[in-house]
Design an enzyme around this catalytic site. Structure first.
Site, short mmCIF file in Angstrom:
data_model
loop_
_atom_site.label_atom_id
_atom_site.label_comp_id
_atom_site.label_asym_id
_atom_site.label_seq_id
_atom_site.Cartn_x
_atom_site.Cartn_y
_atom_site.Cartn_z
N HIS B 123 0.82 -1.21 0.00
CA HIS B 123 0.00 0.00 0.00
C HIS B 123 0.85 1.27 0.00
O HIS B 123 0.41 2.32 -0.45
CB HIS B 123 -0.97 0.00 1.18
CG HIS B 123 -0.30 0.08 2.53
ND1 HIS B 123 0.03 -1.03 3.28
CD2 HIS B 123 0.11 1.15 3.27
CE1 HIS B 123 0.59 -0.64 4.42
NE2 HIS B 123 0.66 0.66 4.44
N HIS B 186 1.48 9.12 13.33
CA HIS B 186 0.38 8.15 13.35
C HIS B 186 0.81 6.86 14.04
O HIS B 186 2.00 6.59 14.18
CB HIS B 186 -0.20 7.89 11.97
CG HIS B 186 0.73 7.28 10.94
ND1 HIS B 186 2.00 7.73 10.68
CD2 HIS B 186 0.54 6.24 10.08
CE1 HIS B 186 2.54 7.01 9.70
NE2 HIS B 186 1.69 6.10 9.33
#
Lengths: 113, 282
Positions: B123, B186
């Site tokens: 991804h 994150h």
């Protein structure tokens, strides 16, 4: 404790459909050649996502293992939270929770009570 | 030719995989910014796109982990993830082995980069390409920085990798575009997923836009880990683009925390106009 080999098994599984089929057909046989503790074998064959997270498996590897088992995203996150509550903080690796206010507080902050 | 484009964007799998769970207004604004980035890149008429990624155990593992790697193949398959999970169908992206080899040889003059003649996109590259080259008609040269398995490269070396890529791209006859992909703060794929430190992100992006080398290198992994999570290690990809665009100033085209995407969603680029030729003079 052999986190490296737990992750190596999952790394090879995630990138090889043939190994995924072999694992699904016979989970014990699929992990037989890896140097693992009984605790790790049990977690990999159950599968016990919460225990694997507690053991320190990198989430970037673990999330695909969860997806392989058709575990939806919210359920995946919850299983990790349950694993921490049941077994305690992540034992090693960089996927421990840092500066963390606790699963309950965080879930509320995200509106995921 | 001088480097024709340098920008950065997010790559979180939720951007495509959990698209229908996000606020449509914010999501569509983010997608629109990605689309503008595509048009900006296309306007530079690039011959190849170098994607500086931070992959997640698709190709590289701790048995033999390269700090920096570049792809050297004529094609790359992806995504390695389940297509339904990621929301991106299986694809084959074109590469250019010959161009990669010439780029790598020049980068090697100053940075010890590994090369890979086989590379499956996860991804980290598939999500950006889904938006930036949706028809897979632009040759890709993947680059990777280990941001997953410590010990990780010092940030100063990530900057140096960018300088080397710039020098190499400028020396080639082809027109090279460069995109770095990563998260800022994150906590991906953990129970903390969705947590985003927006003030930290905005401060980092301010340093990035100023292309302030000292400020960008003034982080250490310990505080990044605490303040920006495991995912914060991926600032290396942004810093490499800064190194490649030394002397330029940047613009943030989009930044918005989208918790279900697990990252502060970002699209930004440098104005390279003032820097053309600078890298050769250093």
């Amino acid at each position: 404790m052999s986190l490296y080999y737990v992750q190596k098994f999952l790394y090879e599984l995630n990138r090889d459909e043939g190994k995924q089929q072999a694992y699904m057909a016979d989970r014990d046989a699929a992990i037989a050649s890896f140097e693992l503790t009984n605790e790790e074998r049990a977690a990999l064959t159950a599968p016990d996502i919460g225990m694997l997270f507690h053991l320190g498996v990198n989430g970037q590897i673990l999330m695909h293992f969860a997806a392989l088992h058709q575990i939806e995203w919210a359920d995946y996150l919850q299983r990790m939270r349950d694993g921490i509550q049941a077994h305690g903080p992540v034992r090693e690796g960089v996927y421990a929770m840092t500066g963390y206010e606790g699963t309950d507080v965080h879930a509320k902050s995200l509106g995921q009570e | 030719m001088p480097l024709v484009y340098a920008g950065v964007c997010s790559h979180a799998p939720g951007i495509t995989g959990r698209a229908n769970q996000a606020d449509p207004t914010v999501r569509d604004a983010f997608y629109a910014s990605f689309d503008q980035m595509r048009r900006d890149i296309e306007a530079t008429k690039p011959d190849a796109l170098v994607v500086i990624a931070a992959e997640h155990f698709a190709n590289f593992f701790m048995d033999n982990m390269p700090t920096f790697a570049l792809g050297m193949a004529d094609f790359y398959d992806g995504p390695i993830e389940d297509a339904g999970w990621l929301g991106i169908d299986k694809f084959r992206a074109p590469g250019n082995r010959d161009l990669s080899e010439r780029l790598i040889k020049e980068v090697m003059q100053t940075v010890d980069v590994s090369y890979a003649e086989e590379w499956k996109f996860d991804h980290g590259i598939a999500v950006p390409l889904h938006f930036l080259t949706p028809n897979f008609d632009l040759p890709i040269i993947p680059a990777n920085i280990n941001c997953q398995g410590p010990p990780l490269s010092p940030l100063s070396r990530a900057w140096a990798f960018g300088e080397a890529l710039r020098r190499a791209a400028d020396a080639l006859p082809e027109r090279i575009a460069l995109v770095g992909t990563g998260g800022i703060s994150h906590w991906p794929a953990t129970p903390d997923s969705g947590k985003i430190n927006e003030p930290w992100d905005r401060d980092f992006l301010d340093r990035w836009c100023r292309n302030d080398r000292d400020a960008l290198l003034d982080y250490d992994d310990g505080t990044v880990y605490t303040d920006a999570g495991q995912g914060g290690f991926e600032i290396r990809t942004f810093i490499t683009v800064s190194g490649a665009a030394a002397g330029a100033t940047g613009t943030v085209h989009f930044y918005e925390p989208i918790p279900i995407f697990a990252v502060g969603c970002t699209v930004a680029s440098y104005d390279l106009g003032a820097t053309v030729g600078v890298a050769r003079l250093i």
